[in-house]
Design a protein around this motif. Sequence first.
Motif, PDB file in Angstrom:
ATOM      1  N   CYS A  22      -6.875   1.551 -23.059  1.00 63.00           N
ATOM      2  CA  CYS A  22      -5.653   1.513 -22.270  1.00 63.00           C
ATOM      3  C   CYS A  22      -6.049   1.568 -20.798  1.00 63.00           C
ATOM      4  O   CYS A  22      -6.828   2.443 -20.394  1.00 63.00           O
ATOM      5  CB  CYS A  22      -4.758   2.683 -22.616  1.00 63.00           C
ATOM      6  SG  CYS A  22      -3.314   2.876 -21.537  1.00 63.00           S
ATOM      7  N   TRP A  36      -3.215   9.342 -26.170  1.00 65.96           N
ATOM      8  CA  TRP A  36      -2.597   8.518 -27.184  1.00 65.96           C
ATOM      9  C   TRP A  36      -1.644   9.337 -28.053  1.00 65.96           C
ATOM     10  O   TRP A  36      -1.956  10.480 -28.435  1.00 65.96           O
ATOM     11  CB  TRP A  36      -3.675   7.903 -28.074  1.00 65.96           C
ATOM     12  CG  TRP A  36      -4.625   7.042 -27.318  1.00 65.96           C
ATOM     13  CD1 TRP A  36      -5.779   7.425 -26.704  1.00 65.96           C
ATOM     14  CD2 TRP A  36      -4.486   5.638 -27.079  1.00 65.96           C
ATOM     15  NE1 TRP A  36      -6.366   6.350 -26.102  1.00 65.96           N
ATOM     16  CE2 TRP A  36      -5.610   5.237 -26.316  1.00 65.96           C
ATOM     17  CE3 TRP A  36      -3.552   4.675 -27.448  1.00 65.96           C
ATOM     18  CZ2 TRP A  36      -5.792   3.919 -25.901  1.00 65.96           C
ATOM     19  CZ3 TRP A  36      -3.731   3.369 -27.035  1.00 65.96           C
ATOM     20  CH2 TRP A  36      -4.843   2.989 -26.282  1.00 65.96           C
ATOM     21  N   TYR A  37      -0.544   8.712 -28.374  1.00 65.24           N
ATOM     22  CA  TYR A  37       0.393   9.209 -29.364  1.00 65.24           C
ATOM     23  C   TYR A  37       0.635   8.078 -30.352  1.00 65.24           C
ATOM     24  O   TYR A  37       0.319   6.924 -30.078  1.00 65.24           O
ATOM     25  CB  TYR A  37       1.713   9.622 -28.709  1.00 65.24           C
ATOM     26  CG  TYR A  37       1.613  10.896 -27.903  1.00 65.24           C
ATOM     27  CD1 TYR A  37       0.954  10.922 -26.680  1.00 65.24           C
ATOM     28  CD2 TYR A  37       2.170  12.086 -28.368  1.00 65.24           C
ATOM     29  CE1 TYR A  37       0.850  12.098 -25.945  1.00 65.24           C
ATOM     30  CE2 TYR A  37       2.076  13.262 -27.642  1.00 65.24           C
ATOM     31  CZ  TYR A  37       1.419  13.248 -26.433  1.00 65.24           C
ATOM     32  OH  TYR A  37       1.322  14.419 -25.709  1.00 65.24           O
ATOM     33  N   ARG A  45       7.248  10.601 -33.180  1.00 63.71           N
ATOM     34  CA  ARG A  45       6.021  10.327 -32.449  1.00 63.71           C
ATOM     35  C   ARG A  45       5.177  11.600 -32.421  1.00 63.71           C
ATOM     36  O   ARG A  45       5.688  12.705 -32.185  1.00 63.71           O
ATOM     37  CB  ARG A  45       6.341   9.872 -31.028  1.00 63.71           C
ATOM     38  CG  ARG A  45       5.170   9.314 -30.262  1.00 63.71           C
ATOM     39  CD  ARG A  45       5.597   8.689 -28.946  1.00 63.71           C
ATOM     40  NE  ARG A  45       6.464   7.536 -29.157  1.00 63.71           N
ATOM     41  CZ  ARG A  45       6.851   6.702 -28.188  1.00 63.71           C
ATOM     42  NH1 ARG A  45       6.424   6.912 -26.949  1.00 63.71           N
ATOM     43  NH2 ARG A  45       7.649   5.692 -28.450  1.00 63.71           N
ATOM     44  N   THR A  50      -5.481  13.575 -26.240  1.00 60.24           N
ATOM     45  CA  THR A  50      -5.355  13.439 -24.796  1.00 60.24           C
ATOM     46  C   THR A  50      -6.605  13.980 -24.118  1.00 60.24           C
ATOM     47  O   THR A  50      -7.327  14.816 -24.689  1.00 60.24           O
ATOM     48  CB  THR A  50      -4.129  14.192 -24.244  1.00 60.24           C
ATOM     49  OG1 THR A  50      -4.281  15.591 -24.511  1.00 60.24           O
ATOM     50  CG2 THR A  50      -2.841  13.678 -24.847  1.00 60.24           C
ATOM     51  N   TYR A  94       0.658   4.529 -28.908  1.00 64.46           N
ATOM     52  CA  TYR A  94       1.144   4.444 -27.533  1.00 64.46           C
ATOM     53  C   TYR A  94       0.188   5.140 -26.577  1.00 64.46           C
ATOM     54  O   TYR A  94      -0.204   6.299 -26.810  1.00 64.46           O
ATOM     55  CB  TYR A  94       2.515   5.100 -27.399  1.00 64.46           C
ATOM     56  CG  TYR A  94       3.609   4.407 -28.161  1.00 64.46           C
ATOM     57  CD1 TYR A  94       3.927   4.788 -29.458  1.00 64.46           C
ATOM     58  CD2 TYR A  94       4.333   3.374 -27.576  1.00 64.46           C
ATOM     59  CE1 TYR A  94       4.932   4.156 -30.166  1.00 64.46           C
ATOM     60  CE2 TYR A  94       5.349   2.738 -28.276  1.00 64.46           C
ATOM     61  CZ  TYR A  94       5.632   3.137 -29.561  1.00 64.46           C
ATOM     62  OH  TYR A  94       6.637   2.502 -30.258  1.00 64.46           O
ATOM     63  N   CYS A  95      -0.139   4.456 -25.508  1.00 64.81           N
ATOM     64  CA  CYS A  95      -0.898   5.082 -24.427  1.00 64.81           C
ATOM     65  C   CYS A  95       0.057   5.919 -23.583  1.00 64.81           C
ATOM     66  O   CYS A  95       1.219   5.543 -23.374  1.00 64.81           O
ATOM     67  CB  CYS A  95      -1.548   3.994 -23.579  1.00 64.81           C
ATOM     68  SG  CYS A  95      -2.579   4.612 -22.225  1.00 64.81           S
ATOM     69  N   ASN A  96      -0.447   7.025 -23.094  1.00 62.53           N
ATOM     70  CA  ASN A  96       0.376   7.973 -22.351  1.00 62.53           C
ATOM     71  C   ASN A  96      -0.383   8.488 -21.128  1.00 62.53           C
ATOM     72  O   ASN A  96      -1.593   8.701 -21.206  1.00 62.53           O
ATOM     73  CB  ASN A  96       0.728   9.133 -23.285  1.00 62.53           C
ATOM     74  CG  ASN A  96       1.387  10.306 -22.585  1.00 62.53           C
ATOM     75  OD1 ASN A  96       0.699  11.204 -22.094  1.00 62.53           O
ATOM     76  ND2 ASN A  96       2.699  10.309 -22.557  1.00 62.53           N
ATOM     77  N   THR A 103       5.895  11.246 -16.687  1.00 65.46           N
ATOM     78  CA  THR A 103       5.233  10.801 -17.909  1.00 65.46           C
ATOM     79  C   THR A 103       5.457   9.308 -18.064  1.00 65.46           C
ATOM     80  O   THR A 103       6.581   8.833 -17.910  1.00 65.46           O
ATOM     81  CB  THR A 103       5.798  11.537 -19.130  1.00 65.46           C
ATOM     82  OG1 THR A 103       5.568  12.938 -18.981  1.00 65.46           O
ATOM     83  CG2 THR A 103       5.124  11.049 -20.402  1.00 65.46           C
ATOM     84  N   TYR A 104       4.387   8.606 -18.358  1.00 65.75           N
ATOM     85  CA  TYR A 104       4.459   7.164 -18.506  1.00 65.75           C
ATOM     86  C   TYR A 104       3.959   6.765 -19.888  1.00 65.75           C
ATOM     87  O   TYR A 104       3.070   7.419 -20.456  1.00 65.75           O
ATOM     88  CB  TYR A 104       3.619   6.470 -17.430  1.00 65.75           C
ATOM     89  CG  TYR A 104       4.047   6.803 -16.025  1.00 65.75           C
ATOM     90  CD1 TYR A 104       3.461   7.871 -15.331  1.00 65.75           C
ATOM     91  CD2 TYR A 104       5.034   6.069 -15.380  1.00 65.75           C
ATOM     92  CE1 TYR A 104       3.860   8.195 -14.041  1.00 65.75           C
ATOM     93  CE2 TYR A 104       5.430   6.382 -14.083  1.00 65.75           C
ATOM     94  CZ  TYR A 104       4.842   7.441 -13.424  1.00 65.75           C
ATOM     95  OH  TYR A 104       5.241   7.757 -12.146  1.00 65.75           O
ATOM     96  N   TRP A 105       4.519   5.667 -20.399  1.00 70.51           N
ATOM     97  CA  TRP A 105       4.154   5.170 -21.721  1.00 70.51           C
ATOM     98  C   TRP A 105       3.824   3.692 -21.668  1.00 70.51           C
ATOM     99  O   TRP A 105       4.430   2.928 -20.916  1.00 70.51           O
ATOM    100  CB  TRP A 105       5.311   5.358 -22.696  1.00 70.51           C
ATOM    101  CG  TRP A 105       5.662   6.778 -22.964  1.00 70.51           C
ATOM    102  CD1 TRP A 105       6.619   7.529 -22.341  1.00 70.51           C
ATOM    103  CD2 TRP A 105       5.059   7.641 -23.935  1.00 70.51           C
ATOM    104  NE1 TRP A 105       6.630   8.804 -22.863  1.00 70.51           N
ATOM    105  CE2 TRP A 105       5.689   8.885 -23.843  1.00 70.51           C
ATOM    106  CE3 TRP A 105       4.036   7.464 -24.880  1.00 70.51           C
ATOM    107  CZ2 TRP A 105       5.333   9.969 -24.662  1.00 70.51           C
ATOM    108  CZ3 TRP A 105       3.698   8.535 -25.686  1.00 70.51           C
ATOM    109  CH2 TRP A 105       4.335   9.765 -25.570  1.00 70.51           C
ATOM    110  N   GLY A 108       2.889   0.110 -26.558  1.00 77.42           N
ATOM    111  CA  GLY A 108       2.468   0.384 -27.924  1.00 77.42           C
ATOM    112  C   GLY A 108       1.727  -0.776 -28.553  1.00 77.42           C
ATOM    113  O   GLY A 108       1.946  -1.938 -28.199  1.00 77.42           O
TER     114      GLY A 108
END
Length: 115
Positions: A22, A36-37, A45, A50, A94-96, A103-105, A108
């Motif tokens: 990512c 990652w989530y 989720r 992390t 999902y990258c986080n 918080t950004y996402w 996916g």
Amino acid sequence: QVQLVESRGGVVQAGGRLTLSCAASGTIFSFNIMGWYRQAPGKQRELVATMSTRNKITYGDSVRGRFTVSRNNADDKVFLQMNGLNPEDTAVYYCNLVQGVQTYWGRGTQVTVSS
């Protein structure tokens, strides 16, 4: 603003391995947490892993010992090496990124593990 772009996931056989990456772009703080989530169909989720810029790592219980998170602070990238995949790992990953109060996402990427 921050944008997160994940690499493509894929279909992997049970027992196989896959690495996700990512890349973050935009205004990135010197201290942040990237990771990652994942979300499987019909499930909430959940945390995968992390890692902070200070190398503090957290793993979800279901992946600890099988997945490895790493990052390249110079390039604002985070990686997820997934070993010993099983069908229960099938999900959208999902990258986080967390910095300050934001918080950004990413959008996916689908990972499917076939039995």
